[in-house]
Design an enzyme around this catalytic site. Structure first.
Site, mmCIF file in Angstrom:
data_model
loop_
_atom_site.group_PDB
_atom_site.id
_atom_site.type_symbol
_atom_site.label_atom_id
_atom_site.label_comp_id
_atom_site.label_asym_id
_atom_site.label_seq_id
_atom_site.Cartn_x
_atom_site.Cartn_y
_atom_site.Cartn_z
ATOM 1 N N GLU A 169 -8.242 -5.980 -9.914
ATOM 2 C CA GLU A 169 -8.908 -5.451 -8.719
ATOM 3 C C GLU A 169 -10.077 -4.559 -9.119
ATOM 4 O OE1 GLU A 169 -6.898 -4.664 -5.224
ATOM 5 O OE2 GLU A 169 -4.901 -4.913 -6.062
ATOM 6 N N LYS A 225 0.841 -1.206 0.000
ATOM 7 C CA LYS A 225 0.000 0.000 0.000
ATOM 8 C C LYS A 225 0.872 1.249 0.000
ATOM 9 C CE LYS A 225 -4.045 0.395 2.170
ATOM 10 N NZ LYS A 225 -5.228 0.280 1.312
HETATM 11 C C1 PLP Z 1 -5.837 -1.711 -3.939
HETATM 12 C C2 PLP Z 1 -6.586 -2.391 -2.850
HETATM 13 N N1 PLP Z 1 -7.044 -3.631 -3.044
HETATM 14 C C3 PLP Z 1 -7.709 -4.303 -2.092
HETATM 15 C C4 PLP Z 1 -7.971 -3.728 -0.860
HETATM 16 C C5 PLP Z 1 -8.693 -4.508 0.193
HETATM 17 O O1 PLP Z 1 -7.808 -4.863 1.229
HETATM 18 P P1 PLP Z 1 -8.324 -5.093 2.708
HETATM 19 O O2 PLP Z 1 -9.377 -6.134 2.623
HETATM 20 O O3 PLP Z 1 -7.128 -5.548 3.460
HETATM 21 O O4 PLP Z 1 -8.857 -3.795 3.181
HETATM 22 C C6 PLP Z 1 -7.528 -2.421 -0.615
HETATM 23 C C7 PLP Z 1 -7.790 -1.775 0.673
HETATM 24 O O5 PLP Z 1 -6.963 -1.803 1.547
HETATM 25 C C8 PLP Z 1 -6.810 -1.737 -1.621
HETATM 26 O O6 PLP Z 1 -6.358 -0.488 -1.414
#
Ligand code: PLP
Length: 345
Positions: A226, A190
């Site tokens: 995604e 992230k």
């Molecule tokens: C690019 C991206 N994909 C997927 C997710 C989902 O991740 P999580 O379930 O850990 O929040 C997030 C959010 O954090 C994200 O920023």
């Protein structure tokens, strides 16, 4: 903003006022634990940064998202926060920041939440304190090199649901020009830059009344990666599909939870293969997952002027069951055999 003034039932997802933030600094390679948690809590305020701070020029920043809320038992809890701590440490390492030890990270978040606990909604309103731990290169430097000083901060924001309009099928748009990541880049962590790159396609899609964009893989442009800042799921003939994690997709903590819940319900899950868009468009149900999105139904996907609707645009039965089970565990309304609920206070 005193909590009495917050209309929790109608709270938008966004930045709303909070009272206390956490800010700690170390020299690169220093020891995070040498900065006491209790003396790092300050009134929410602007930061003071050198114009030469690395974060401003070279985007040396990584962050996490989480939620703290009052469960049905009245406890202040979060969800799998240890996993956020691990992912944040991976993010920091990838951009040459000094990873924050999990125990320190979790203590900092707990202290920030407890200092703002008057901003927590009563149970059952769907509102939460969004958690935003961020770690960035704050020291000044001109050349492209890791910052000499790093800052770790945590702030919170009282929020309502992420997608407008509640638990209904959302319209999505396939992004055909821009990719979110590519092999060898930073799609599995992230870092701020990943999100900077998503602003233009996301803004365009929203201006055309889509809730989010669907990103395809950079190598072939054929596989679903995604859904904006959430992971993608499709139900085809009773089997649940989500794209394989190949380094270009963020390993969502909600994604992992949904895979576990579905398997424990006896549902076959395929998570070890690429997911061609062509195949996904045949789905009976589609949804996306994330801390903010929770489980958000995908009602339709548009590509090149052609729209494919799933389950007549309604919430599908498996989507509904998985959503209810996940939220039931998160809110401590049903047992948590996995130890996912993280107790803050
Ligand atoms: C690019 C991206 N994909 C997927 C997710 C989902 O991740 P999580 O379930 O850990 O929040 C997030 C959010 O954090 C994200 O920023």
């Amino acid at each position: 903003m005193p909590s009495a003034k917050i209309d929790f039932a109608n709270l938008p997802f966004g930045l709303n006022a909070s009272d206390v933030m956490f800010v700690a600094q170390i020299k690169k390679g220093g020891e995070w634990r040498s900065v006491p948690i209790n003396s790092s809590l300050f009134p929410f305020q602007d930061l003071s940064l050198s114009p030469a701070a690395q974060v401003i020029h070279y985007g040396q920043t990584g962050f996490e998202g989480g939620k703290a809320y009052r469960s049905s038992k009245g406890r202040i809890v979060s969800f799998r926060l240890e996993e956020n701590a691990k992912r944040h440490a991976r993010t920091s390492a990838r951009i040459a920041l000094t990873p924050i030890p999990a125990d320190y990270y979790l203590e900092a978040i707990k202290a920030t939440v407890l200092a703002n606990k008057h901003l927590l909604a009563p149970p059952g309103l769907g509102a939460a304190l969004y958690l935003r731990p961020t770690h960035f290169g704050s020291g000044p430097q001109l050349g492209v090199a890791p910052a000499p000083v790093e800052t770790f901060m945590v702030f919170v924001s009282p929020v309502g649901p992420y997608f407008k309009g509640g638990f209904t099928g959302k319209p999505m748009l396939v992004e055909e020009n821009y990719r979110r990541s590519a092999p060898g880049l930073m799609g599995d962590v992230k870092v701020g830059g990943n999100y900077a790159g998503s602003l233009l396609p996301g803004t365009r899609a929203k201006a055309n009344d889509f809730a989010e964009v669907i990103y395809l893989d950079a190598m072939t442009g054929k596989n679903v990666e995604e859904v904006g800042a959430a992971n993608a799921f499709f139900v085809v003939n009773g089997v649940l599909y989500t794209p394989k994690l190949t380094g270009t997709i963020l390993p969502g903590i909600t994604r992992d939870s949904i895979i576990t819940l579905a398997r424990d319900m006896g549902i076959k899950v395929v998570d070890d293969q690429p997911l061609p868009l062509k195949f996904a468009l045949k789905a009976d149900e589609a949804f996306c997952t994330g801390t903010a999105a929770v489980v958000t139904p995908v009602g339709s996907i548009a590509k090149g002027g052609k729209k494919t609707t799933f389950n007549n645009g309604e919430v599908g039965p498996l989507t509904q069951t998985l959503y209810e089970t996940l939220v039931g565990i998160q809110e401590e309304r049903i047992p948590d055999p996995y130890g996912w609920v993280y107790v803050i206070g």
